[in-house]
Design a protein around this motif. Structure first.
Motif, PDB file in Angstrom:
ATOM      1  N   LEU A  16       0.833  -1.206   0.000  1.00 30.29           N
ATOM      2  CA  LEU A  16       0.000   0.000   0.000  1.00 30.29           C
ATOM      3  C   LEU A  16       0.868   1.256   0.000  1.00 30.29           C
ATOM      4  N   ALA A  19       2.101   1.799  -3.394  1.00 34.52           N
ATOM      5  CA  ALA A  19       1.027   2.339  -4.240  1.00 34.52           C
ATOM      6  C   ALA A  19       0.861   3.832  -3.979  1.00 34.52           C
ATOM      7  N   ALA A  20       0.949   4.241  -2.712  1.00 37.87           N
ATOM      8  CA  ALA A  20       0.822   5.665  -2.373  1.00 37.87           C
ATOM      9  C   ALA A  20       1.939   6.456  -3.028  1.00 37.87           C
ATOM     10  N   TYR A  21       3.159   5.918  -2.951  1.00 35.85           N
ATOM     11  CA  TYR A  21       4.311   6.608  -3.544  1.00 35.85           C
ATOM     12  C   TYR A  21       4.127   6.764  -5.048  1.00 35.85           C
ATOM     13  N   LEU A  48      -3.290  -1.888  -5.144  1.00 34.67           N
ATOM     14  CA  LEU A  48      -4.210  -1.630  -4.038  1.00 34.67           C
ATOM     15  C   LEU A  48      -5.042  -2.867  -3.729  1.00 34.67           C
TER      16      LEU A  48
ATOM     17  N   VAL B  46      -7.107   4.267   3.928  1.00 36.05           N
ATOM     18  CA  VAL B  46      -5.896   4.537   3.157  1.00 36.05           C
ATOM     19  C   VAL B  46      -6.156   4.273   1.671  1.00 36.05           C
ATOM     20  N   ILE B  47      -6.852   3.159   1.376  1.00 39.25           N
ATOM     21  CA  ILE B  47      -7.100   2.816  -0.028  1.00 39.25           C
ATOM     22  C   ILE B  47      -8.003   3.864  -0.677  1.00 39.25           C
ATOM     23  N   ILE B  50      -5.958   6.920  -1.419  1.00 42.13           N
ATOM     24  CA  ILE B  50      -5.064   6.795  -2.576  1.00 42.13           C
ATOM     25  C   ILE B  50      -5.861   6.831  -3.870  1.00 42.13           C
ATOM     26  N   LEU B 114       0.303  12.863   1.323  1.00 43.18           N
ATOM     27  CA  LEU B 114       0.803  12.852  -0.046  1.00 43.18           C
ATOM     28  C   LEU B 114       1.367  14.221  -0.385  1.00 43.18           C
ATOM     29  N   LEU B 117       4.653  14.585   1.408  1.00 44.58           N
ATOM     30  CA  LEU B 117       5.707  13.793   0.774  1.00 44.58           C
ATOM     31  C   LEU B 117       6.125  14.422  -0.543  1.00 44.58           C
TER      32      LEU B 117
END
Lengths: 107, 141
Positions: A16, A19-21, A48, B46-47, B50, B114, B117
């Motif tokens: 996960l 995937a975020a990166y 994901l 979280v999913i 994203i 995000l 980062l």
């Protein structure tokens, strides 16, 4: 079993994170070509899904096993006597529900 | 043999009618359900974050994940819920609202992470030019 589930959960969280990166970089790219973000690319969506399945596995296996609540089940067999035997009273309304001792000793 | 089996069944029925159950084990099972639901709502948040889901779709996402979790619990209980829980509500609904809070937290926060980062990434990529700018600034000063 518990350890395996934990490892799988860590793996899922790592996937996960990756995937975020990837999504951050994708969004940066979209900003450069000046397009709107409508959803992450296909490989991130797949990532994901894989992460979700792994975390689902971990969530179902790590916290422990369900134990039966039936008084007659094998999970609830008395395997050792308590220390306070002197204080036990048997002359109460529970007499009506005498346990099936024969069945328990068979196992 | 057959009569003995009937006797056992009748006894189990009587015990069930009286509502006799091992409360300690029931609480153990409920604790497992709470743990799983909290973890899964965090992961679901979280999913959803994203994926960039917004509005009502995100809550539908939450309901979907909780439904999958409930199915998982039923499968984990070997499809005999009566042996491990008092009622269906306990496996389907308990821990629903507390999970929703965690879900919303992790659904909205990843976008901020995000962003954070991204800023870090830009700084690390452009660190040389950034140093140049700062040195230019000091020169001009």
């Amino acid at each position: 079993m518990m350890n395996l589930g934990f490892t799988i959960g860590v793996l899922g969280v790592l996937i996960l994170s990756h995937a975020a990166y990837s999504t951050i970089q994708y969004r940066g790219l979209l900003k450069i070509v000046e397009e709107e973000f409508s959803g992450p690319p296909m490989n991130v969506v797949l990532e994901l899904l894989v992460g979700l399945v792994l975390c689902l596995w971990a969530a179902l296996s790590v916290p422990g096993k369900f134990i039966s609540i039936h008084p007659d089940s094998d999970d609830n067999r008395i395997v050792s006597l308590p220390d306070n035997l002197d204080f036990m009273i048997f002359n109460h309304r529970g007499k009506v529900l005498q346990p099936d001792t024969g069945m328990k000793l068979k196992c | 043999m057959g009569s003995g089996h009937d006797e056992k069944n009748r006894k189990a029925d009587v015990l069930e009618d009286l509502g006799l159950l091992n409360v300690e084990n029931l609480q153990n099972n409920m604790k497992i359900i709470y743990y799983s639901r909290t973890f899964l709502s965090i992961i679901g948040g979280v999913i959803a974050g994203i994926l960039g889901v917004t509005g009502v779709t995100g809550f539908i996402c939450y309901f979907l994940i909780m439904a999958i979790a409930s199915l998982g619990f039923v499968a984990k209980a070997d499809f005999s819920i009566k042996a491990y829980f008092n009622s269906w509500n306990q496996i389907m609904l308990d821990g629903f609202l507390s999970g929703l809070m965690s879900f919303v937290l992790f659904w909205t926060y990843p976008s901020r992470w995000l962003y954070f980062l991204k800023v870090l990434l830009i700084i690390s990529n452009d660190s040389n030019s950034w140093l140049q700018y700062s040195s230019n600034d000091s020169k001009s000063l």
